[in-house]
Scaffold this motif. Structure first.
Motif, PDB file in Angstrom:
ATOM      1  N   UNK A   2       0.931  -1.417  -0.183  1.00 19.56           N
ATOM      2  CA  UNK A   2      -0.101   0.301   0.036  1.00 19.56           C
ATOM      3  C   UNK A   2       0.831   1.803   0.019  1.00 19.56           C
ATOM      4  N   UNK A   3       0.350   2.665  -0.203  1.00 21.47           N
ATOM      5  CA  UNK A   3       1.403   3.669  -0.540  1.00 21.47           C
ATOM      6  C   UNK A   3       1.211   3.731   0.450  1.00 21.47           C
ATOM      7  N   UNK A   4       0.638   4.152   2.059  1.00 20.17           N
ATOM      8  CA  UNK A   4       0.845   4.596   2.800  1.00 20.17           C
ATOM      9  C   UNK A   4       1.749   3.792   3.425  1.00 20.17           C
ATOM     10  N   UNK A   5       2.118   2.578   3.413  1.00 21.47           N
ATOM     11  CA  UNK A   5       3.256   1.547   4.106  1.00 21.47           C
ATOM     12  C   UNK A   5       4.680   1.815   3.291  1.00 21.47           C
ATOM     13  N   UNK A   6       4.007   2.183   1.965  1.00 25.05           N
ATOM     14  CA  UNK A   6       5.489   1.798   1.174  1.00 25.05           C
ATOM     15  C   UNK A   6       5.820   3.643   1.265  1.00 25.05           C
ATOM     16  N   UNK A  10       9.696   4.270   2.617  1.00 24.58           N
ATOM     17  CA  UNK A  10      10.562   4.910   1.942  1.00 24.58           C
ATOM     18  C   UNK A  10      11.257   6.003   2.436  1.00 24.58           C
ATOM     19  N   UNK A  11      10.730   6.952   3.480  1.00 28.02           N
ATOM     20  CA  UNK A  11      11.311   7.565   4.533  1.00 28.02           C
ATOM     21  C   UNK A  11      12.314   6.800   5.171  1.00 28.02           C
ATOM     22  N   UNK A  12      11.944   4.820   5.684  1.00 23.91           N
ATOM     23  CA  UNK A  12      12.976   4.403   6.483  1.00 23.91           C
ATOM     24  C   UNK A  12      14.239   4.173   5.598  1.00 23.91           C
ATOM     25  N   UNK A  13      14.204   4.426   4.589  1.00 26.70           N
ATOM     26  CA  UNK A  13      14.987   3.852   4.130  1.00 26.70           C
ATOM     27  C   UNK A  13      15.509   4.943   3.665  1.00 26.70           C
ATOM     28  N   UNK A  14      15.448   6.209   3.200  1.00 24.41           N
ATOM     29  CA  UNK A  14      15.748   6.891   2.694  1.00 24.41           C
ATOM     30  C   UNK A  14      16.521   7.399   4.465  1.00 24.41           C
ATOM     31  N   UNK A  40      10.547   5.203  14.633  1.00 27.63           N
ATOM     32  CA  UNK A  40       9.792   4.227  13.083  1.00 27.63           C
ATOM     33  C   UNK A  40       8.459   4.401  13.680  1.00 27.63           C
ATOM     34  N   UNK A  41       7.718   5.027  13.145  1.00 21.44           N
ATOM     35  CA  UNK A  41       6.549   5.313  13.694  1.00 21.44           C
ATOM     36  C   UNK A  41       5.279   4.253  12.557  1.00 21.44           C
ATOM     37  N   UNK A  42       4.280   3.964  13.203  1.00 20.90           N
ATOM     38  CA  UNK A  42       3.031   3.488  12.369  1.00 20.90           C
ATOM     39  C   UNK A  42       3.845   1.652  12.077  1.00 20.90           C
ATOM     40  N   UNK A  43       4.412   1.387  12.976  1.00 21.60           N
ATOM     41  CA  UNK A  43       4.826   0.305  12.699  1.00 21.60           C
ATOM     42  C   UNK A  43       4.076  -0.754  11.572  1.00 21.60           C
ATOM     43  N   UNK A  49       3.058  -3.956   5.495  1.00 23.64           N
ATOM     44  CA  UNK A  49       3.423  -3.530   3.139  1.00 23.64           C
ATOM     45  C   UNK A  49       3.389  -5.300   2.796  1.00 23.64           C
ATOM     46  N   UNK A  50       3.850  -6.097   3.030  1.00 21.35           N
ATOM     47  CA  UNK A  50       4.337  -7.583   2.062  1.00 21.35           C
ATOM     48  C   UNK A  50       4.765  -8.464   3.013  1.00 21.35           C
ATOM     49  N   UNK A  51       5.601  -9.390   2.211  1.00 21.03           N
ATOM     50  CA  UNK A  51       5.782 -10.479   2.606  1.00 21.03           C
ATOM     51  C   UNK A  51       7.554  -9.890   2.706  1.00 21.03           C
ATOM     52  N   UNK A  52       7.960 -10.185   3.969  1.00 21.05           N
ATOM     53  CA  UNK A  52       9.846 -10.369   3.773  1.00 21.05           C
ATOM     54  C   UNK A  52       9.563  -8.810   5.160  1.00 21.05           C
ATOM     55  N   UNK A  53       8.755  -8.005   5.418  1.00 20.94           N
ATOM     56  CA  UNK A  53       8.827  -7.115   6.000  1.00 20.94           C
ATOM     57  C   UNK A  53       9.308  -7.452   7.074  1.00 20.94           C
ATOM     58  N   UNK A  54       8.296  -8.220   8.236  1.00 23.10           N
ATOM     59  CA  UNK A  54       8.626  -8.255   9.325  1.00 23.10           C
ATOM     60  C   UNK A  54      10.079  -8.964   9.469  1.00 23.10           C
ATOM     61  N   UNK A  55      10.921  -9.857   8.790  1.00 18.48           N
ATOM     62  CA  UNK A  55      11.769 -10.300   8.486  1.00 18.48           C
ATOM     63  C   UNK A  55      13.276  -8.796   8.446  1.00 18.48           C
TER      64      UNK A  55
END
Length: 195
Positions: A2-6, A10-14, A40-43, A49-55
Motif C-alpha cells: 500500500x502507498x502509506x506503508x510504501x 521510503x522514509x525509513x530507507x532514506x 519508526x512510527x506506525x510500525x 506492507x508485504x511478505x518479508x517486511x517482518x524479517x
C-alpha cells in the motif's frame, strides 16, 4: 504494497541510507563518528506492507546497534504485531517487544495488558494505572482524554516510571499536529449535528 506503508518504508530507507553514508565517511576518517536515534512510527503499516517486511524489521532490532543507531518503534497495540497471516512472522514480531530495552505504554484496556504481561513484567498497580488512562472521561466529543500524554516507561524488572507529556506553545499552535481537530468543533456551529 500500500502507498502509506510504501511511503513509510521510503522514509525509513532514506534515513538508514543517510546513516550508512555518515558511517562510511567516519570509517574513511572524513567525518567524526556520529550516533543516531531513529523513530519508526506506525510500525503496523510497515509490517503489513508485504511478505518479508517482518524479517527486515527483525534485522533492524538485532543489528542497528552495530551501526551506532538507537531506535524507537511505535505501534498502537500488540494486536498490530500479530496481524500477519504467517505464524512465523507473528512470532518474530512478538520478539520486537521481548528484546526491547525500554517499553513505553500509554492507556490500554486490561485485556491488552494481560497479553503485554506475557513479555513485560507489570505490577497490579501499574496495570491499574495504565487501564485508568484508557477510560474516556464522559460522552462529550472532543473532551480531553485522561490518558492524553500519559505513559509508563518500563525497563526490565524495574518499577515503571509514569510520565505526563506537555506540549510546548509551538506544538500547541501547529495545526498539523492536532489529530483531534475534527472533534474540537464549536457545539453551536458543528456541521452534521442533528438537533
Amino acid at each position: 504494497m500500500d502507498t502509506v506503508g510504501g511511503s513509510g518504508l521510503a522514509c525509513w530507507f532514506k534515513g538508514f541510507g543517510q546513516v550508512e553514508a555518515a558511517n562510511a565517511l567516519a570509517d574513511a576518517g572524513l567525518e567524526p563518528q556520529r550516533r543516531f536515534f531513529v523513530v519508526m512510527d506506525e510500525l503496523w503499516r510497515v509490517i503489513r506492507a508485504g511478505h518479508g517486511m517482518v524479517d527486515r524489521v527483525d534485522a533492524l532490532t538485532r543489528l542497528n546497534h552495530n551501526q551506532g543507531v538507537g531506535q524507537a518503534m511505535i505501534s498502537h497495540s500488540l494486536a498490530d504485531l500479530r496481524s500477519m497471516d504467517n505464524d512465523a512472522d507473528v512470532a518474530k514480531a512478538k520478539g520486537f517487544v521481548e528484546r526491547a530495552g525500554l517499553v513505553v505504554l500509554g492507556g490500554l484496556p486490561r485485556q491488552e495488558l494481560d497479553e503485554v504481561r506475557e513479555v513485560v513484567d507489570l505490577s497490579r498497580a501499574e496495570v491499574d494505572t495504565i487501564t485508568s488512562w484508557s477510560t474516556p472521561p464522559g460522552w462529550k466529543a472532543g473532551e480531553a482524554h485522561p490518558g492524553q500524554g500519559r505513559f509508563l516507561i518500563k525497563s526490565g524488572q524495574r518499577a515503571g516510571i509514569p510520565v505526563q507529556l506537555q506540549l510546548t506553545n509551538a506544538e500547541r499552535n501547529a495545526g498539523g499536529l492536532n489529530t483531534n481537530r475534527r472533534w474540537n468543533l464549536d457545539k453551536t456551529t458543528a456541521p452534521g449535528m442533528v438537533g
